[in-house]
Design an enzyme around this catalytic site. Structure first.
Site, PDB file in Angstrom:
ATOM      1  N   ASP A 297       0.854  -1.179   0.000  1.00  7.40           N
ATOM      2  CA  ASP A 297       0.000   0.000   0.000  1.00  7.40           C
ATOM      3  C   ASP A 297       0.898   1.239   0.000  1.00  7.40           C
ATOM      4  OD1 ASP A 297      -2.188   1.617   0.098  1.00  7.40           O
ATOM      5  OD2 ASP A 297      -2.757   1.148   2.155  1.00  7.40           O
TER       6      ASP A 297
ATOM      7  N   ASP B 107      -2.723   2.558  -6.177  1.00  8.20           N
ATOM      8  CA  ASP B 107      -1.741   2.634  -5.094  1.00  8.20           C
ATOM      9  C   ASP B 107      -1.673   1.402  -4.192  1.00  8.20           C
ATOM     10  OD1 ASP B 107      -4.233   3.061  -4.002  1.00  8.20           O
ATOM     11  OD2 ASP B 107      -3.584   4.617  -2.609  1.00  8.20           O
ATOM     12  N   GLU B 108      -2.346   0.319  -4.547  1.00 11.36           N
ATOM     13  CA  GLU B 108      -2.231  -0.878  -3.707  1.00 11.36           C
ATOM     14  C   GLU B 108      -2.459  -2.143  -4.523  1.00 11.36           C
ATOM     15  OE1 GLU B 108      -5.278  -1.611  -0.728  1.00 11.36           O
ATOM     16  OE2 GLU B 108      -6.590  -0.133  -1.672  1.00 11.36           O
TER      17      GLU B 108
END
Length: 365
Positions: free
Chosen positions: A14, A108-109
């Site tokens: 993350d 983003d993850e």
């Protein structure tokens, strides 16, 4: 935990305050300052906040007006999604150096299954550390990681040592970890459900584990069974590298609330055009058109219609959305409209075979 359960080595990566961190990286004048991506307009909503801003209580999905009240010196930055996608691709390329079993959740993850990996490294924790070091050295951003036996526990763990840290929950520690967890930390337990659980005396994972599957089914419906298993560390969902898109949407929040359907038609035309563009770019089409309406009091309503054929054409999407708009009278003025296409014609792609590894609790992470 039973020794004969399939054990995987799952990493959840993350990125730390991703959008805001990209802006601070690209503009040194913003480093160390409280910034918010988005939210600068009168009715704007914040997409991301730097850690400096979060200290004041500023967070994503918050209105810009409220954010300024909490942090008067807050700096608003316009989002640059093309730049975020560019950086996200570079990060993902690093992931693929270790495994093809990468399941992105957003820019983003992502989940990574490194049970068997390209480096032949038996330590998932060392792989996670190496990936985080590479992201920092090659791109200039920090990331956090959670490492455990399944996606559920790994995702919770990645939030523990943020920013720029990681947490390992070894197989023998999973039950103890989940029992001690505040129920609000359980992925899939939202604010409303958490409040309901509190009212029933369920405050921690241990409290949840004491409830029978019949009790959870009765009080929490279809989710009851999910809660019953996850608190016992049972979550067999595999990392899916080829996630099939289930819908495609676009929406707009208006500067001023709209009270007449006539004023909404022009907005709908722009939204339908954007949906059509995205459908054609992705080379997909859908049968179900859904109109999303958010009223000025923040209540949300959706209206859907399924057509007998696949469509991606703007004019048909717009006409269907108009029909849905006029389907029933609006209950209040409107602050947001959105159109989505679902029931898409995407085909399931063959994914790399994943092997479950049955091992003892001495399994090294």
């Amino acid at each position: 935990m039973s020794n004969d359960l399939p054990i995987r080595k799952i990493i959840h990566i993350d990125m730390d305050a991703f959008y805001a961190s990209v802006e601070q990286m690209d503009n040194p004048d913003l480093k160390g300052k409280a910034i918010a991506v988005g939210g600068g307009e009168k009715r704007g909503v914040i997409s991301a906040a730097s850690y400096e801003a979060r200290k004041f209580g500023v967070k994503s999905a918050m209105s810009g007006n409220l954010a300024v009240k909490l942090c008067p010196d807050l700096i608003f930055v316009k989002p640059r999604f093309n730049r975020y996608k560019e950086i996200s691709k570079k990060i993902r390329d690093i992931f693929y150096d270790y495994t093809d079993l990468v399941e992105p959740l957003s820019l983003d993850e992502a989940y990574l299954d490194v049970t068997e990996n390209k480096k032949g490294n038996p330590s998932a924790s060392l792989i996670a550390k190496e990936i985080r070091d590479r992201i920092f050295n090659e791109i200039g951003l920090t990331a956090s990681a959670g490492i455990s036996i399944n996606k559920f526990v790994a995702k919770i763990a990645s939030d523990y040592n943020k920013p720029n840290g990681q947490k390992i929950v070894n197989p023998g520690e999973v039950i103890e970890f989940l029992e001690a967890l505040d129920i609000r930390k359980f992925y899939g337990v939202g604010k409303v459900t958490a409040e309901k659980m509190y009212q029933k005396g369920i405050f921690t994972g241990k409290d949840l584990k004491e409830k029978s599957i019949e009790y959870l089914d009765k009080n929490f419906g279809k989710s009851g069974r999910y809660y019953y298993y996850i608190v016992r560390g049972i979550h067999n969902s595999e990392v899916k590298p080829n996630r099939i898109r289930k819908s495609l949407a676009a929406e707009r929040t208006f500067r001023e609330n709209l009270s007449s359907e006539i004023f909404m038609l022009e907005k709908l035309e722009h939204i339908a055009e954007e949906v059509s563009r995205r459908l054609n770019k992705s080379k997909v089409a859908g049968k179900t058109v859904t109109l999303k309406i958010k009223y000025s009091d923040f209540t949300l309503q959706t209206r859907s219609k399924t057509l007998p054929y696949f469509l991606s054409d703007k004019s048909i999407i717009l006409e269907t959305a108009k029909d849905l708009l006029y389907q029933e009278r609006l209950s209040n003025s409107v602050r947001l409209l959105g159109i989505s296409l679902s029931n898409l014609n995407t085909e399931t792609k063959k994914k790399p075979e994943q092997k479950s590894v049955s091992v003892q609790l001495s399994f090294k992470f």
